[in-house]
Design a protein around this motif. Structure first.
Motif, PDB file in Angstrom:
ATOM      1  N   ILE A 142      -6.339  -0.899   8.712  1.00 30.25           N
ATOM      2  CA  ILE A 142      -6.222  -1.532  10.035  1.00 30.25           C
ATOM      3  C   ILE A 142      -4.758  -1.944  10.166  1.00 30.25           C
ATOM      4  CG2 ILE A 142      -6.947  -3.490  11.481  1.00 30.25           C
ATOM      5  CD1 ILE A 142      -9.526  -3.524   9.575  1.00 30.25           C
ATOM      6  N   SER A 143      -4.116  -1.475  11.224  1.00 29.87           N
ATOM      7  CA  SER A 143      -2.678  -1.712  11.349  1.00 29.87           C
ATOM      8  C   SER A 143      -2.363  -3.215  11.429  1.00 29.87           C
ATOM      9  CB  SER A 143      -2.194  -0.983  12.612  1.00 29.87           C
ATOM     10  OG  SER A 143      -0.827  -1.196  12.747  1.00 29.87           O
ATOM     11  N   HIS A 144      -1.484  -3.678  10.537  1.00 33.50           N
ATOM     12  CA  HIS A 144      -1.133  -5.103  10.473  1.00 33.50           C
ATOM     13  C   HIS A 144       0.142  -5.246   9.663  1.00 33.50           C
ATOM     14  CE1 HIS A 144      -1.544  -9.347   8.987  1.00 33.50           C
ATOM     15  NE2 HIS A 144      -1.958  -9.518  10.230  1.00 33.50           N
ATOM     16  N   ALA A 145       0.872  -6.353   9.909  1.00 31.45           N
ATOM     17  CA  ALA A 145       2.132  -6.568   9.195  1.00 31.45           C
ATOM     18  C   ALA A 145       1.938  -6.644   7.681  1.00 31.45           C
ATOM     19  CB  ALA A 145       2.782  -7.850   9.703  1.00 31.45           C
ATOM     20  N   SER A 146       0.741  -6.955   7.222  1.00 34.60           N
ATOM     21  CA  SER A 146       0.487  -7.072   5.774  1.00 34.60           C
ATOM     22  C   SER A 146       0.238  -5.722   5.102  1.00 34.60           C
ATOM     23  CB  SER A 146      -0.731  -7.967   5.525  1.00 34.60           C
ATOM     24  OG  SER A 146      -1.887  -7.398   6.120  1.00 34.60           O
ATOM     25  N   ASN A 147       0.185  -4.633   5.861  1.00 38.05           N
ATOM     26  CA  ASN A 147      -0.081  -3.305   5.270  1.00 38.05           C
ATOM     27  C   ASN A 147       1.012  -2.949   4.259  1.00 38.05           C
ATOM     28  OD1 ASN A 147      -1.303  -1.546   8.295  1.00 38.05           O
ATOM     29  ND2 ASN A 147      -2.231  -3.140   7.057  1.00 38.05           N
ATOM     30  N   ALA A 148       0.577  -2.666   3.017  1.00 42.84           N
ATOM     31  CA  ALA A 148       1.556  -2.276   1.992  1.00 42.84           C
ATOM     32  C   ALA A 148       1.036  -1.116   1.157  1.00 42.84           C
ATOM     33  CB  ALA A 148       1.866  -3.471   1.088  1.00 42.84           C
ATOM     34  N   ILE A 149      -0.179  -0.660   1.463  1.00 41.56           N
ATOM     35  CA  ILE A 149      -0.813   0.374   0.639  1.00 41.56           C
ATOM     36  C   ILE A 149      -1.237   1.524   1.553  1.00 41.56           C
ATOM     37  CG2 ILE A 149      -2.798   0.847  -0.869  1.00 41.56           C
ATOM     38  CD1 ILE A 149      -2.601  -2.246  -1.598  1.00 41.56           C
ATOM     39  N   THR A 150      -0.657   2.697   1.330  1.00 34.59           N
ATOM     40  CA  THR A 150      -0.929   3.825   2.228  1.00 34.59           C
ATOM     41  C   THR A 150      -2.210   4.561   1.807  1.00 34.59           C
ATOM     42  OG1 THR A 150       0.465   5.242   0.909  1.00 34.59           O
ATOM     43  CG2 THR A 150       1.506   4.197   2.784  1.00 34.59           C
ATOM     44  N   LEU A 151      -2.858   5.164   2.796  1.00 35.70           N
ATOM     45  CA  LEU A 151      -4.151   5.816   2.549  1.00 35.70           C
ATOM     46  C   LEU A 151      -4.128   7.310   2.851  1.00 35.70           C
ATOM     47  CD1 LEU A 151      -6.509   3.122   4.163  1.00 35.70           C
ATOM     48  CD2 LEU A 151      -6.143   3.518   1.721  1.00 35.70           C
ATOM     49  N   GLY A 152      -3.001   7.834   3.318  1.00 43.28           N
ATOM     50  CA  GLY A 152      -2.946   9.220   3.788  1.00 43.28           C
ATOM     51  C   GLY A 152      -3.459  10.229   2.779  1.00 43.28           C
ATOM     52  N   ALA A 153      -3.051  10.113   1.520  1.00 45.44           N
ATOM     53  CA  ALA A 153      -3.455  11.090   0.503  1.00 45.44           C
ATOM     54  C   ALA A 153      -4.940  10.966   0.187  1.00 45.44           C
ATOM     55  CB  ALA A 153      -2.622  10.886  -0.761  1.00 45.44           C
ATOM     56  N   LEU A 154      -5.408   9.740   0.044  1.00 43.80           N
ATOM     57  CA  LEU A 154      -6.832   9.503  -0.270  1.00 43.80           C
ATOM     58  C   LEU A 154      -7.715  10.079   0.840  1.00 43.80           C
ATOM     59  CD1 LEU A 154      -8.729   7.809  -2.261  1.00 43.80           C
ATOM     60  CD2 LEU A 154      -8.652   6.022  -0.518  1.00 43.80           C
ATOM     61  N   LEU A 155      -7.382   9.763   2.096  1.00 50.79           N
ATOM     62  CA  LEU A 155      -8.195  10.219   3.231  1.00 50.79           C
ATOM     63  C   LEU A 155      -8.070  11.729   3.423  1.00 50.79           C
ATOM     64  CD1 LEU A 155      -7.282   7.335   5.702  1.00 50.79           C
ATOM     65  CD2 LEU A 155      -9.535   7.711   4.672  1.00 50.79           C
TER      66      LEU A 155
END
Ligand SMILES: O=P(O)(O)OC[C@H]1O[C@H](OP(=O)(O)OP(=O)(O)O)[C@H](O)[C@@H]1O
Length: 305
Positions: A272-285
């Motif tokens: 969920i887009s938020h300033a706290s995002n620090a972990i990417t999910l592109g490869a997993l998804l």
């Protein structure tokens, strides 16, 4: 197999990250609201014979569900071979029983709505508490991905001498997994929920781990009260304010301010887009979506009760 990705509004960054990992093309869906708030959806790319995925995380689901269903039907009518949904955060999983007489079983009905239009769902750590598996309510192929290895990577790279703490018994699955992956100690508190924004936390004794950096781990931050109350217990035992590490940062009104007031730093995945995002999910998804798409066209149907 040709595959194409479509972003629903607000999911562009996540879509780009999956596209970058898979090398698939991104198509265009024009989505807007009429003045009366009804949804307008128009497909601007050819999809005939392609496996397609709509990327739409499902925070604030009531604002999104109609246009999402319209988009799925439109893609199928336009010749897509199969239509998949990538919803890293899956909504309506918490009402998994009728806690009080007369309550709507929204988890099941929401699942039936999505299953009626999509062939497959890829999601991350859905709130499976009283359901053992998404197949209990979803009648399409589902992939529930675990973010804990990515959370563990973040802790390993950013914190020396961590102490992993789960705020309630349900969070043992993430706290325990992360602790094992990084070789750190972990503890789990107990929670009783009395209302939407009213939880009681019973802490265990952390005295054996003084000097370590506390990291509270949970699947979801909604009102923030679970983690804020757990954080207060940790601070009361003489530790610094913990890092709050969560898979899904919903951050309902007031949540961020509450956690900041207690002194917590927040870290979340990009579900969920938020300033706290620090972990990417592109490869997993992207990897899971590729596996699901290659599994074949057509619908795998399990009829829910
Ligand atoms: O930020 P908050 O508003 O406190 O909500 C987040 C908490 O809610 C969920 O569990 P829940 O209390 O719904 O328990 P459950 O597993 O019994 O559904 C979730 O696992 C978090 O612990």
């Amino acid at each position: 197999m040709t595959a194409m990705l479509f972003s629903m509004p607000g999911n562009e960054r996540l879509t780009a990250s999956i596209a970058e990992h898979t090398g698939w093309a991104t198509g265009t869906l024009e989505v807007r609201r009429f003045p009366d708030q009804e949804s307008y959806v128009r497909l601007r790319s050819g999809v005939s014979g392609s496996a397609v995925a709509v990327i739409c995380t499902l925070a604030r689901p009531d604002d999104q569900i109609m246009r999402l269903l319209f988009a799925a039907r439109l893609l199928r009518e336009s010749g897509a071979r199969s239509v998949h949904l990538v919803a890293p955060y899956l909504a309506y999983m918490r009402q998994d029983r009728r806690f009080k007489d007369g309550e709507a079983l929204t988890s099941r009905q929401f699942a039936q709505l999505l299953s009626s239009e999509f062939d497959g769902l890829v999601t991350v750590d859905p709130h499976l508490h009283r359901y053992a598996d998404l197949g209990e309510i979803y009648s399409m192929e589902t992939a529930s991905l675990a973010a804990s290895p990515l959370l563990a990577d973040w802790v390993r790279a950013n914190v020396d001498a961590p102490l992993i703490i789960g705020p309630d018994s349900e969070s043992e699955q993430w706290a325990g997994a992360i602790a094992r992956l990084i070789g750190a100690p972990h503890a789990v508190f107990a929670k009783s929920r009395r209302g939407d924004r009213d939880v009681l936390i019973a802490a265990s004794d952390l005295g054996a781990w003084k000097g370590r950096t506390p990291i509270l781990v949970d699947d979801v931050i909604s009102s923030g009260h679970t983690l804020a109350n757990a954080a207060r217990e940790i601070i009361d035992q003489g530790f610094p304010p913990p890092i709050c590490l969560a898979v899904h940062g919903l951050f309902a009104a007031g949540a961020e301010a509450l956690l900041r007031e207690v002194g917590c730093r927040m870290v979340t995945t990009e579900s969920i887009s938020h300033a706290s995002n620090a972990i990417t999910l592109g490869a997993l998804l992207g990897d899971a979506l590729a596996r699901q798409m290659e599994g074949g066209a057509g619908r795998l149907r399990i009829t829910p009760e």
